[in-house]
Design a protein around this motif. Structure first.
Motif, mmCIF file in Angstrom:
data_model
loop_
_atom_site.group_PDB
_atom_site.id
_atom_site.type_symbol
_atom_site.label_atom_id
_atom_site.label_comp_id
_atom_site.label_asym_id
_atom_site.label_seq_id
_atom_site.Cartn_x
_atom_site.Cartn_y
_atom_site.Cartn_z
ATOM 1 N N ASN A 177 0.840 -1.182 0.000
ATOM 2 C CA ASN A 177 0.000 0.000 0.000
ATOM 3 C C ASN A 177 0.881 1.240 0.000
ATOM 4 O O ASN A 177 1.693 1.437 0.897
ATOM 5 N N GLU A 178 0.709 2.049 -1.025
ATOM 6 C CA GLU A 178 1.522 3.255 -1.171
ATOM 7 C C GLU A 178 1.532 4.129 0.072
ATOM 8 O O GLU A 178 2.496 4.804 0.371
ATOM 9 N N LYS A 179 0.378 4.093 0.792
ATOM 10 C CA LYS A 179 0.235 4.995 1.936
ATOM 11 C C LYS A 179 1.195 4.638 3.061
ATOM 12 O O LYS A 179 1.640 5.493 3.809
ATOM 13 N N TYR A 180 1.479 3.338 3.242
ATOM 14 C CA TYR A 180 2.238 2.920 4.418
ATOM 15 C C TYR A 180 3.679 2.560 4.121
ATOM 16 O O TYR A 180 4.533 2.634 4.979
ATOM 17 N N ALA A 270 6.632 3.604 -4.691
ATOM 18 C CA ALA A 270 6.442 4.368 -3.463
ATOM 19 C C ALA A 270 7.671 4.358 -2.567
ATOM 20 O O ALA A 270 7.902 5.292 -1.809
#
Lengths: 318, 291
Positions: A177-180, A270
């Motif tokens: 997940n790019e966010k994490y 990412a």
């Protein structure tokens, strides 16, 4: 000697001085021949695998070269492509700079802070705490245990823990997940980053002259913070310089951890860094000229930051 | 009570200390200390977990019924692979021992003149060494590969051993440490008729033993953990770390063996550091860089 020179006409005097300088150098070289012999093996290898490659990389960055055809001179084209046409490089650059501004200073300060607290402990506990903080950085490549902690299924420790707490209901794919993913790589990088400079700080703190502290107390130093700023930090400036070099270099070179945790390439790049970009072009696409341009940019960034930081560190305790 | 705590933490000797702040700082130390050490303790625990405990839900940190099954499995598994485990171990030992011993010898030989004498070029050479501390080996990876292929060293152990011999951090630390050796000692030897090589070997080297151990603790984990990088392709030249990381990538079926492998990889450098800790500290005290 002085009198002789003033007597003779100007031109021969310079010649004579030059000649004597040459013969002096020759004599020096002859007298130090044993030193060169002692240094030769190390320096030969050092030049072959460190100094010459830097020069080679610099030169090669102006060529198109794929290991099969002859290098073709392209001027600044590799660099313009790098900064203007390569979106992935810009992501890599942004991530690397993030590492440099977050993990660099944080791990540097952490190295010092923990060394400073540890220094107050009794010798036995000090030795144990040193091991606790230093062990991750020498424990080989065990950072893959973080893969288990951040595993995307419910067997992952982070997921299991958060699900039991009821914070989340479904497992999160942390590393996909790019966010994490970038945050996780930063966390693990911090975990690994208390290395050589940490040891240098602990050792440096122990060499501080106790009488300086006592003299400081007489001069009105009231608490540990004043002692830290006026006595401890200035006495440790040489170690602080060394530590800065180690931490800065490491924070710009993040690659293995990113590859191990986030994959290569990572989700939407990412967790891509300049070094993984370099690996991509150097060892997968074999665009050696382009890869050399990346390496040259990295080299300039590392060197520039180091020199700048050293200038700043000189102001400590003033 | 508090005086006892103070004694344990060694605080009673220090001036200018407030007890409350001390406690807060130690709490901070304990908190981050556990963050550092828990993954390692977890690795140790995992290696002794039976398979059903490895896949328990919710996952458990501590092992309930420790077993050495995972290690037995590892030995079985390696015995069946077509390049036997002993080959990998031998490769890793060759690389690690030659690389570490050679580095200590070459770095010391080069550090001695730099630490003790001024001669033409000494300043320039040392400045280059300092500069090379400021960038990581990744910068030179591409040309290094080319140099290797020109030398014909691709797919030989030399491609890993030889560059590791001239690791500039080792030279730097050794040089800083050697500066402490009193000049009088060297001069006395000179008067007794010893030449530079003799002085280096019989006077300087025995005096820098703590620095040997430090160079070892820096070099050993790097070589012990090398997977051959991009230089080694033949299966029978590959290293233990490479073989073990293949197992780890085997996924769930090999989770137990993977845990055993992780423990093996991590324990060797850590034990080495425990043994050499006080020497390492002695060397690091001289690691400072002058402005």
């Amino acid at each position: 000697m002085q009198a002789e020179i003033t007597k003779t006409p100007a031109a021969p005097a310079i010649n004579a001085r030059q000649a004597s300088r040459w013969s002096l150098l020759k004599r020096d070289l002859y007298l130090s021949r044993h030193y060169y012999v002692l240094m030769a093996p190390f320096m030969l290898i050092f030049f072959l695998f460190t100094v010459i490659p830097v020069g080679l990389s610099l030169g090669l960055s102006f060529f198109h070269f794929n290991m099969l055809e002859l290098p073709r001179f392209v001027g600044w084209q590799n660099y313009s492509r790098l900064f203007l046409n390569d979106d992935v490089f810009l992501i890599a650059l942004k991530n690397t700079l993030l590492f440099a501004v977050i993990t660099g200073p944080v791990s540097y300060i952490a190295c010092f802070l923990f060394a400073w607290i540890i220094n107050e402990l009794s010798p036995k506990i000090r030795a144990i705490m040193t091991l606790v903080f230093y062990a991750p950085s020498i424990s080989g490549n065990v950072f893959f245990i973080w893969l288990i902690i951040f595993s995307g299924d419910s067997y992952g420790y982070m997921n299991g823990f958060l699900m039991r707490l009821g914070v989340i209901l479904e497992p999160i794919l942390w590393l996909a997940n790019e966010k994490y993913v970038l945050a996780i790589v930063i966390l693990v990088q911090l975990w690994l980053s208390l290395g050589t400079s940490f040891l240098a700080f602990i050792a440096g703190l122990q060499t501080i002259d106790r009488s300086l502290v006592e003299a400081g107390t007489v001069d009105g130093i009231k608490n540990r913070w004043q002692e830290l700023w006026y006595i401890t930090l200035p006495s440790m400036r040489p170690q602080l310089m060394f530590g800065a070099v180690m931490q800065i270099t490491a924070s710009f070179a993040v690659a293995e951890i990113s590859i191990a945790l986030a994959g290569f390439p990572s989700v939407n790049y990412a967790a891509h860094t300049v070094v993984t970009h370099l690996m991509d072009y150097g060892t997968i696409r074999f665009e050696m000229g382009y890869a050399s341009a990346i390496a040259t940019v990295l080299f300039a960034m590392m060197l520039g930051t180091n020199i700048l930081t050293q200038k700043m560190l000189r102001k400590i305790g003033e | 009570m508090t005086s006892k705590v103070r004694a344990v933490f060694g605080m009673s000797r220090k001036l200018n200390r407030s007890f409350t702040v001390s406690l807060m700082l130690f709490a901070l130390l304990a908190l981050f200390g556990s963050f550092m050490v828990l993954p390692l303790i977890y690795t140790v625990n995992n290696a002794f977990k039976p398979l059903d405990e490895l896949f328990i839900f919710p996952p458990r940190f501590w092992v309930n019924n420790p077993t050495t099954e995972n290690f037995a499995d590892l030995i079985n598994l390696m015995g069946n692979s077509w390049v036997p485990l002993t080959r990998y171990i031998a490769n890793t030992l060759i690389i690690t021992l030659l690389g570490t011993a050679g580095h200590i010898l070459l770095a010391s030989a080069a550090a001695y003149p730099l630490a003790k004498y001024r001669f033409p070029g000494s300043k320039v050479l040392f400045t280059i060494v300092i500069l090379s501390l400021m960038f990581s080996p990744h910068v030179t990876a591409i040309p290094n590969y080319m140099v290797m292929s020109w030398l014909g060293w691709i797919n030989t152990h030399a491609s890993i051993i030889v560059p590791s011999l001239a690791f500039s951090l080792g030279l730097f630390l050794m040089k800083q440490f050697m500066e402490q050796i009193p000049d009088a000692l060297l001069e006395a030897a000179k008067i007794d008729g010893a030449n530079e090589y003799r002085i280096f070997w019989s006077i300087v080297m025995p005096n820098v033993k703590p620095a040997w151990l430090t160079l070892m603790i820096l070099q050993f984990p790097a070589l012990w953990g090398t997977d051959g990088g991009s230089f080694i392709y033949s299966e029978n030249l590959k290293t233990l770390h490479y073989a073990l990381s293949q197992i780890i990538q085997g996924g769930i079926a090999r989770a137990g063996v993977g845990a055993a492998v992780a423990l093996l990889l991590m324990i060797v450098p850590i034990v080495l550091f425990i043994i050499s800790q006080s020497s390492v500290m002695q060397t690091m005290a001289t690691s400072g860089m002058k402005e």
